[in-house]
Design a protein around this motif. Structure first.
Motif, PDB file in Angstrom:
ATOM      1  N   SER A  95       0.871  -1.178   0.000  1.00  0.00           N
ATOM      2  CA  SER A  95       0.000   0.000   0.000  1.00  0.00           C
ATOM      3  C   SER A  95       0.907   1.226   0.000  1.00  0.00           C
ATOM      4  O   SER A  95       1.974   1.214   0.614  1.00  0.00           O
ATOM      5  CB  SER A  95      -0.931   0.002   1.214  1.00  0.00           C
ATOM      6  OG  SER A  95      -0.213  -0.212   2.399  1.00  0.00           O
ATOM      7  N   ARG A 106      -7.382   3.808   1.285  1.00  0.00           N
ATOM      8  CA  ARG A 106      -6.613   3.078   0.270  1.00  0.00           C
ATOM      9  C   ARG A 106      -5.107   3.231   0.474  1.00  0.00           C
ATOM     10  O   ARG A 106      -4.323   2.647  -0.260  1.00  0.00           O
ATOM     11  CB  ARG A 106      -7.002   3.570  -1.131  1.00  0.00           C
ATOM     12  CG  ARG A 106      -8.419   3.218  -1.519  1.00  0.00           C
ATOM     13  CD  ARG A 106      -8.867   3.960  -2.763  1.00  0.00           C
ATOM     14  NE  ARG A 106      -8.912   5.394  -2.515  1.00  0.00           N
ATOM     15  CZ  ARG A 106      -9.362   6.287  -3.387  1.00  0.00           C
ATOM     16  NH1 ARG A 106      -9.785   5.898  -4.568  1.00  0.00           N
ATOM     17  NH2 ARG A 106      -9.375   7.577  -3.089  1.00  0.00           N
ATOM     18  N   TYR A 556     -17.084   4.512   0.863  1.00  0.00           N
ATOM     19  CA  TYR A 556     -16.294   3.321   0.520  1.00  0.00           C
ATOM     20  C   TYR A 556     -17.162   2.092   0.270  1.00  0.00           C
ATOM     21  O   TYR A 556     -16.667   1.064  -0.157  1.00  0.00           O
ATOM     22  CB  TYR A 556     -15.225   3.028   1.585  1.00  0.00           C
ATOM     23  CG  TYR A 556     -15.745   2.935   2.996  1.00  0.00           C
ATOM     24  CD1 TYR A 556     -16.423   1.810   3.453  1.00  0.00           C
ATOM     25  CD2 TYR A 556     -15.560   3.990   3.887  1.00  0.00           C
ATOM     26  CE1 TYR A 556     -16.913   1.736   4.742  1.00  0.00           C
ATOM     27  CE2 TYR A 556     -16.054   3.925   5.182  1.00  0.00           C
ATOM     28  CZ  TYR A 556     -16.732   2.793   5.603  1.00  0.00           C
ATOM     29  OH  TYR A 556     -17.221   2.724   6.880  1.00  0.00           O
ATOM     30  N   VAL A 588      -6.280  -1.260  -5.111  1.00  0.00           N
ATOM     31  CA  VAL A 588      -6.997  -0.336  -4.221  1.00  0.00           C
ATOM     32  C   VAL A 588      -8.484  -0.481  -4.499  1.00  0.00           C
ATOM     33  O   VAL A 588      -8.897  -0.787  -5.619  1.00  0.00           O
ATOM     34  CB  VAL A 588      -6.584   1.146  -4.441  1.00  0.00           C
ATOM     35  CG1 VAL A 588      -5.225   1.442  -3.875  1.00  0.00           C
ATOM     36  CG2 VAL A 588      -6.660   1.538  -5.915  1.00  0.00           C
ATOM     37  N   THR A 589      -9.264  -0.269  -3.463  1.00  0.00           N
ATOM     38  CA  THR A 589     -10.704  -0.343  -3.649  1.00  0.00           C
ATOM     39  C   THR A 589     -11.368   0.793  -2.877  1.00  0.00           C
ATOM     40  O   THR A 589     -11.050   0.981  -1.702  1.00  0.00           O
ATOM     41  CB  THR A 589     -11.250  -1.732  -3.232  1.00  0.00           C
ATOM     42  OG1 THR A 589     -12.668  -1.736  -3.430  1.00  0.00           O
ATOM     43  CG2 THR A 589     -10.925  -2.121  -1.788  1.00  0.00           C
ATOM     44  N   SER A 622     -12.335  -3.649   1.302  1.00  0.00           N
ATOM     45  CA  SER A 622     -10.880  -3.578   1.415  1.00  0.00           C
ATOM     46  C   SER A 622     -10.384  -4.506   2.526  1.00  0.00           C
ATOM     47  O   SER A 622     -11.157  -4.906   3.404  1.00  0.00           O
ATOM     48  CB  SER A 622     -10.528  -2.128   1.736  1.00  0.00           C
ATOM     49  OG  SER A 622      -9.317  -2.042   2.394  1.00  0.00           O
TER      50      SER A 622
END
Ligand SMILES: Cc1cc2nc3c(=O)[nH]c(=O)nc-3n(C[C@H](O)[C@H](O)[C@H](O)COP(=O)(O)OP(=O)(O)OC[C@H]3O[C@@H](n4cnc5c(N)ncnc54)[C@H](O)[C@@H]3O)c2cc1C
Length: 647
Positions: A95, A106, A556, A588-589, A622
């Motif tokens: 990340s 993210r 999100y 990434v979400t 995530s």
């Protein structure tokens, strides 16, 4: 994430593992999942340290939160290359964290490597940027920006090249001596070429100069093969297009970027507030039928209908709808930066707003600044002063989502100018999650060992997921507000932040970037925390179902996310992502191809057949479990008497 075996074989392999039924069989990680610290193939400390000297192991879990296992702070593009090569070799989660502002979380993960790019720094200016395959000359961190002549010569592109850790205020401070400015976040603390510039990027002046993605002339980026690439209009143009709107963290690690710079214009800030004497907090909190605030809702709906023509005439700004009214700062630059012009735009609108029931008075005040930076540094006096520091520590440790963090001194100016009492301001703004909330954030600054590597380095801290929500409204939506149903006007006028995020310049740029095309028609972004039924953009989405949303400030767990965040650009982005990052190393979400992967047992794995369909258009979850208890915060502030989740 390296795919060692085909998806079909991987499924078979998992089946075999599952059939064995033992915990130890989990030690054999199938090639389509990231490796965890508990796996035998996870690299040893010695391996980490030999590949990435200076890498920081995480201290024991703080408050039981799940975090990456190591943090690495690259000082050069070649350090970044080594980091990406290491994670792909060992099949680790990566990340990327820059300033730590991301509402979607993210910038953080529950395992693997946290790559802290905040120390990639330095700024240079050129009077004539020309895209080449070698890319722009890299800045040397710590060196002052040399004064350049022949800026803005006809046919030449003046530009600034800077390390990706540079935040908006720092870039603009560096440019000030050359009387230049660059478009950056309205919040000076967000990184220009990180999440802000790769996902959209609005600012005080994006209606006049374009949004963030319109500023970029070049990126340097380490892609999933672990090699540094140049991406500009001539070299790797598909990657260049994807990086201008396709979303932060999805395409590789950006190390450096080049943006357009402009002569810094004179700027006027027109502070404005208008109140209702009948609206009540109960209406604002949806506890009543809202009739006592009907005049306020009508007045703000009227203002909304006027925004397109006001913005076309040069008006920008950011505003809050509060329980009792509306307040904010409107910006005018260049030839429009005069008191007379600002008044000529606002006074007729404010006078009309005053005629709605219960609306009793408006106040306004003007501040004039010789250059845009003078305005910007008044808003953000303490941020980005040094070239060596991250420039973000001060505001980030105080707050990430609070009013002071988003707007700097803007609302304090109301108090300083005697327009509103501080106590009243606090009451007006109290619905916005503030500093208190970030103290609830699950991470301690001392999460990494050692915490400080250089004297002035203030490490960016991930603050977990925050339930934000927004909608981008265009002329048709805004001009229709006065005749919209009561509930729509109520939704527009309460619990929302209204920012002028787009306008003539953004509309004129055409669709040459990958950002959701809604930006090219929008005038304002209207947003609030996502906490229905108390706060959300749901009612406005019902009113404007064709509207897009700004991915960086969205929920999100949003529905219909591909369309809302990327619209017709999604299929092409998906293809480009599959070409440059076939194994979703940079997952990434929400993000392009986010649904190609899924979280299983804490690992990020290739999605099983059918998983994507089961999501039903909702953003994939995530592996970052950390978040902020918004309701606890609201309860503390307002004594709402609303239940906690699950009560
Ligand atoms: C207080 C506050 C104020 C804000 N104000 C504005 C505003 O005025 N205008 C606006 O448009 N938005 C604003 N935002 C939203 C902001 O644009 C996003 O939070 C954005 O993601 C921040 O990017 P960052 O790189 O600074 O933060 P980070 O949280 O560090 O990173 C955000 C995302 O970008 C990725 N990323 C960062 N650096 C890189 C890199 N070098 N290479 C690849 N990926 C990278 C990260 O992995 C992550 O996915 C604000 C947010 C907050 C919390």
């Amino acid at each position: 994430m390296k795919l060692l075996i085909s998806p079909t074989l991987a499924l078979l392999f998992q089946h075999v593992i599952g059939a064995s039924g033992t915990e130890t069989s989990r030690q054999f990680v199938p090639g389509n999942c990231t490796v965890l610290k508990t796996d035998t193939t996870f690299p040893t400390l010695a391996q980490w340290q030999s590949a990435l000297p200076g890498v920081l192991p995480r201290k024991v879990n703080w408050l039981g939160t799940a975090r990456p296992d190591y943090r690495y702070i690259p000082k050069s593009a070649s350090d970044v290359e080594k980091a990406v090569q290491f994670v792909t070799k060992h099949n680790l989660r990566i990340s990327i964290i820059n300033t730590g502002h991301d509402y979607q979380g993210r910038n953080d993960a529950s395992s693997g490597l946290s790559l802290d790019v905040s120390q990639l720094r330095g700024v240079t200016v050129t009077s004539n940027f020309i895209p080449t395959s070698e890319g722009a000359k890299s800045p040397v961190p710590g060196q002052p920006v040399a004064l350049v002549s022949n800026l803005h010569a006809p046919g030449k592109q003046s530009a600034a090249t800077f390390g990706v850790g540079v935040v908006g205020s720092e870039l603009n401070r560096a440019l000030k001596a050359s009387k230049l400015f660059a478009v950056s976040g309205g919040a000076a603390t967000v990184s220009v070429a990180g999440g802000w510039g790769q996902s959209g990027g609005h600012s005080f002046v994006s209606h006049l100069y374009g949004i963030g993605v319109d500023q970029f002339l070049e990126f340097k980026v380490v892609t999933a093969d672990g090699k540094l690439k140049v991406a500009n209009s001539k070299t790797n143009p598909d990657l260049f297009w994807a990086l201008r709107g396709g979303g932060g963290g999805a395409w590789g690690v950006v190390t450096e970027a080049t943006v357009k710079v402009y002569p810094s214009p004179p700027t006027v800030l027109y502070l404005v507030a208008i109140n209702s004497s009948t609206a009540t907090l109960n209406s604002y909190l949806n506890r009543t039928d809202g009739k006592d605030a009907a005049g306020l809702y009508d007045a703000i709906a009227y203002l909304g209908s006027q925004f397109p023509s006001m913005v076309d005439k040069g008006t920008g700004g950011i505003f809050l709808t509060t329980p009792y009214g509306f307040m904010g700062g409107s910006i005018f630059v260049g030839e429009n930066a005069t008191e007379a012009y600002a008044k000529s735009i606002w006074e007729p609108v404010l006078n009309k707003m005053k005629t709605f029931p219960g609306m009793d008075r408006w106040v306004a005040s003007i501040s004039v600044y010789p250059m845009y930076q003078d305005f910007f540094t008044t808003m953000w006096p303490g941020v980005g002063k040094t070239t060596g520091g991250s420039g973000t520590g001060e505001s980030l440790t105080n707050a990430t989502t609070g009013v002071s963090a988003r707007y700097g001194n803007l609302f304090k100016l109301f108090v300083d100018k005697g327009m509103v009492r501080e106590r009243d301001l606090r009451e007006h703004l109290s619905f916005i999650p503030t500093e208190r909330q970030s103290k609830r954030s699950p991470q301690a600054p001392s999460d990494w060992t050692p915490y400080t590597t250089t004297g002035d380095y203030s490490p960016p801290n991930a603050h977990g997921k925050f339930p934000m929500d927004n909608i981008l409204l265009d002329r048709k939506h805004l001009e229709g507000l006065p005749s919209a149903p009561f509930q729509v006007k109520r939704a527009f006028a309460s619990r929302h932040i209204i920012e002028i995020v787009s306008g003539p310049a953004t509309h004129a740029k055409g669709n040459d970037t990958s950002v959701v095309p809604a930006w090219r028609k929008a005038y304002i972004s209207c947003y609030s925390p996502y906490y229905p039924p108390y706060a959300s953009a749901d009612t406005l989405r019902g009113y404007a179902p064709d509207a897009g949303a700004y991915v960086n400030e969205a929920y999100y767990g949003a529905k219909n996310w591909k369309n809302a965040f990327w619209g017709t650009n999604y299929p092409k982005l998906s293809e480009i992502k599959s070409k440059w990052d076939v194994n979703n190393t940079f997952w990434v979400t929400p993000g392009v191809n986010a649904d190609h992967m899924e979280v299983r047992d804490g690992r990020v794995c290739q999605a099983l057949p059918g998983s994507a369909e089961k999501l039903n258009g909702i953003v994939p979850t995530s592996d970052n479990p950390n978040g902020i208890d918004l309701m606890a915060n609201l309860r503390d502030f307002m004594g709402l008497g609303v239940p906690y989740r699950g009560q």
